[in-house]
Design an enzyme around this catalytic site. Structure first.
Site, PDB file in Angstrom:
ATOM      1  CB  VAL A  27      -1.019   0.013   1.177  1.00  0.00           C
ATOM      2  CG1 VAL A  27      -2.034  -1.102   1.029  1.00  0.00           C
ATOM      3  CG2 VAL A  27      -0.338  -0.064   2.536  1.00  0.00           C
ATOM      4  CG  ASP A  52       4.561  -4.505   2.987  1.00  0.00           C
ATOM      5  OD1 ASP A  52       5.342  -5.208   3.641  1.00  0.00           O
ATOM      6  OD2 ASP A  52       4.854  -3.359   2.569  1.00  0.00           O
ATOM      7  CE1 TYR A  57       5.836   2.741   2.509  1.00  0.00           C
ATOM      8  CE2 TYR A  57       4.274   0.934   2.635  1.00  0.00           C
ATOM      9  CZ  TYR A  57       5.543   1.405   2.359  1.00  0.00           C
ATOM     10  OH  TYR A  57       6.499   0.522   1.914  1.00  0.00           O
ATOM     11  CE  LYS A  82       7.526  -2.348   4.500  1.00  0.00           C
ATOM     12  NZ  LYS A  82       6.356  -1.703   3.882  1.00  0.00           N
ATOM     13  CG  HIS A 115      10.682   1.584   5.895  1.00  0.00           C
ATOM     14  ND1 HIS A 115       9.429   2.122   5.937  1.00  0.00           N
ATOM     15  CD2 HIS A 115      10.888   1.283   4.593  1.00  0.00           C
ATOM     16  CE1 HIS A 115       8.908   2.156   4.718  1.00  0.00           C
ATOM     17  NE2 HIS A 115       9.781   1.641   3.882  1.00  0.00           N
TER      18      HIS A 115
HETATM   19  P1  NDP Z   1       4.370  -2.534  -7.790  1.00  0.00           P
HETATM   20  O1  NDP Z   1       5.719  -2.890  -8.317  1.00  0.00           O
HETATM   21  O2  NDP Z   1       3.425  -3.597  -7.412  1.00  0.00           O
HETATM   22  O3  NDP Z   1       3.708  -1.541  -8.835  1.00  0.00           O
HETATM   23  C1  NDP Z   1       2.581  -0.779  -8.533  1.00  0.00           C
HETATM   24  C2  NDP Z   1       2.285   0.101  -9.733  1.00  0.00           C
HETATM   25  O4  NDP Z   1       2.016  -0.736 -10.863  1.00  0.00           O
HETATM   26  C3  NDP Z   1       1.098   0.978  -9.539  1.00  0.00           C
HETATM   27  O5  NDP Z   1       1.327   2.164 -10.270  1.00  0.00           O
HETATM   28  C4  NDP Z   1      -0.038   0.180 -10.165  1.00  0.00           C
HETATM   29  O6  NDP Z   1      -1.039   1.032 -10.704  1.00  0.00           O
HETATM   30  C5  NDP Z   1       0.667  -0.568 -11.280  1.00  0.00           C
HETATM   31  N1  NDP Z   1       0.099  -1.913 -11.447  1.00  0.00           N
HETATM   32  C6  NDP Z   1      -0.262  -2.786 -10.477  1.00  0.00           C
HETATM   33  N2  NDP Z   1      -0.734  -3.919 -11.016  1.00  0.00           N
HETATM   34  C7  NDP Z   1      -0.681  -3.768 -12.362  1.00  0.00           C
HETATM   35  C8  NDP Z   1      -1.059  -4.589 -13.438  1.00  0.00           C
HETATM   36  N3  NDP Z   1      -1.578  -5.788 -13.239  1.00  0.00           N
HETATM   37  N4  NDP Z   1      -0.872  -4.104 -14.688  1.00  0.00           N
HETATM   38  C9  NDP Z   1      -0.339  -2.881 -14.903  1.00  0.00           C
HETATM   39  N5  NDP Z   1       0.035  -2.065 -13.896  1.00  0.00           N
HETATM   40  C10 NDP Z   1      -0.146  -2.486 -12.634  1.00  0.00           C
HETATM   41  O7  NDP Z   1       4.443  -1.640  -6.539  1.00  0.00           O
HETATM   42  P2  NDP Z   1       5.106  -0.793  -5.440  1.00  0.00           P
HETATM   43  O8  NDP Z   1       6.204   0.007  -5.988  1.00  0.00           O
HETATM   44  O9  NDP Z   1       4.005  -0.133  -4.737  1.00  0.00           O
HETATM   45  O10 NDP Z   1       5.738  -1.933  -4.490  1.00  0.00           O
HETATM   46  C11 NDP Z   1       4.913  -2.880  -3.870  1.00  0.00           C
HETATM   47  C12 NDP Z   1       4.909  -2.724  -2.370  1.00  0.00           C
HETATM   48  O11 NDP Z   1       6.214  -2.901  -1.831  1.00  0.00           O
HETATM   49  C13 NDP Z   1       4.550  -1.309  -1.873  1.00  0.00           C
HETATM   50  O12 NDP Z   1       3.201  -0.992  -2.057  1.00  0.00           O
HETATM   51  C14 NDP Z   1       5.008  -1.402  -0.457  1.00  0.00           C
HETATM   52  O13 NDP Z   1       4.094  -2.111   0.342  1.00  0.00           O
HETATM   53  C15 NDP Z   1       6.322  -2.151  -0.619  1.00  0.00           C
HETATM   54  N6  NDP Z   1       7.483  -1.245  -0.717  1.00  0.00           N
HETATM   55  C16 NDP Z   1       8.432  -1.300   0.263  1.00  0.00           C
HETATM   56  C17 NDP Z   1       9.533  -0.479   0.234  1.00  0.00           C
HETATM   57  C18 NDP Z   1      10.543  -0.571   1.310  1.00  0.00           C
HETATM   58  O14 NDP Z   1      11.449   0.273   1.370  1.00  0.00           O
HETATM   59  N7  NDP Z   1      10.456  -1.532   2.195  1.00  0.00           N
HETATM   60  C19 NDP Z   1       9.742   0.505  -0.842  1.00  0.00           C
HETATM   61  C20 NDP Z   1       8.714   0.461  -1.863  1.00  0.00           C
HETATM   62  C21 NDP Z   1       7.651  -0.383  -1.786  1.00  0.00           C
HETATM   63  P3  NDP Z   1      -2.465   1.301 -10.003  1.00  0.00           P
HETATM   64  O15 NDP Z   1      -2.261   1.342  -8.520  1.00  0.00           O
HETATM   65  O16 NDP Z   1      -2.852   2.629 -10.575  1.00  0.00           O
HETATM   66  O17 NDP Z   1      -3.386   0.200 -10.432  1.00  0.00           O
END
Ligand code: NDP
Length: 291
Positions: A27, A52, A57, A82, A115
């Site tokens: 999220v 998660d 966030y 986190k 984190h």
């Molecule tokens: P993703 O790699 O899952 O990508 C999400 C993006 O892709 C959004 O813009 C979404 O658009 C788009 N998307 C999702 N599904 C599809 C699909 N089936 N087809 C085309 N486009 C799609 O996400 P995140 O970068 O958010 O990473 C996932 C999670 O990891 C985060 O949400 C978080 O919980 C965690 N995280 C942890 C970090 C850390 O430092 N520990 C750092 C970054 C992330 P839309 O929402 O508009 O549908």
């Protein structure tokens, strides 16, 4: 690590015996309360059992509301949050954890992660170890830890992290760190598993070919690849159809040669923050997040 099947989806057993769904829901970047609540509710209704979130966030409250509205028993869900870097240090970590629980309206967390490996993360880890022993957290882990930082943590702690959550997607696979995690009994939990929706992944020819063969989307093929690598994966979406699409990955299987083709896509292209970048570290430590 033994895999089990529960609620028609795979769960992975962590190094402390606790099981985690192999596919969860991320999220990050959903800071609007209503959008976040609706997305998490839709995810739980679709079948996701792991969420998660993170204090930074700014959406723990919305996640907590969605959990309540879902009506799914607490024990059937796996909730991760986190600790933010400015709450590193023993005392600060303990109070930040309590604030996270309060926002989520929960009595315990299934998993709590450091984190970033910045500031006094050793002191923070001590607090997490105690909270774990008290049963307030079922499993403790880290994010964005390099091999050097993991060695530092190991040298001064009792409990090994259950996961290392790191940036990992087909064009940035971090194979050396993956291997290190595995050798140290930690699950690799890729963040941005779809490269945050980057077209270098979603429009990649190799992935498109495999997707066409299975009548699946590239996102589904990429998620399937993560699962078959033994990762725990957490795609994010606010789009109801994609929330369903990303969960619909349990009815096909990639062959080893296809797994290898995807392994070969790796161009070592990091899309986000580098934990080894001192400027990023300074920026994080100096930022004024009010959480
Ligand atoms: P993703 O790699 O899952 O990508 C999400 C993006 O892709 C959004 O813009 C979404 O658009 C788009 N998307 C999702 N599904 C599809 C699909 N089936 N087809 C085309 N486009 C799609 O996400 P995140 O970068 O958010 O990473 C996932 C999670 O990891 C985060 O949400 C978080 O919980 C965690 N995280 C942890 C970090 C850390 O430092 N520990 C750092 C970054 C992330 P839309 O929402 O508009 O549908």
């Amino acid at each position: 690590m033994k895999d089990t099947n529960k609620d028609d989806q795979p769960w992975v057993t962590l190094n402390n015996g606790i099981a985690i769904p192999a596919l969860g829901f991320g999220v990050w970047q959903i800071d609007d309360e209503t959008i976040c609540e609706n997305a998490v509710l839709k995810a739980i209704q679709t079948g996701y059992r792991m969420i998660d979130t993170a204090s930074i966030y700014m959406n723990e409250k919305a996640v907590g509301m969605a959990i309540i509205k879902s009506g799914v028993a607490r024990g059937d869900l796996f909730i991760t949050s986190k600790l933010w870097v400015q709450d590193h240090g023993y005392e600060q970590a303990k109070s930040a954890f309590q604030r996270t629980l309060d926002r989520l309206q929960l009595e315990y967390l299934d998993m709590y992660l450091l984190h970033w490996p910045f500031g006094d993360f050793i002191g923070a880890w001590k607090a997490l170890e105690e909270l774990y022993k008290e049963g307030k957290i079922k499993a403790i882990g880290v994010c964005n830890f390099t091999i050097e930082k993991l060695e530092e943590l190991k040298a001064s702690s009792e409990i090994l992290p259950v996961v290392n959550q790191i940036e990992l997607h087909p064009i940035f696979q971090q194979k050396e760190l993956q291997m290190y995690n595995k050798e140290n009994n930690m699950i690799t939990e890729p963040w941005s598993p779809l490269g945050n929706g980057n077209n270098l992944i979603l429009k990649n020819e190799t992935l498109l070919d495999i997707a066409n063969k299975y009548n699946k989307t590239v996102a589904q093929v990429v998620l399937r690849w993560h699962l078959q690598e033994g990762f725990v994966v957490i795609p994010k979406s606010i789009t109801p159809s994609r929330i369903e699409e990303n969960f619909n990955v349990f009815d096909f299987e990639l062959y080893e040669n296809e797994m290898n083709s995807i392994r070969n896509i790796d161009t070592n292209t990091r899309l986000f923050f580098d934990p080894k970048d001192p400027e990023w570290e300074q920026k994080m430590l100096a930022s004024k997040a009010d959480i």
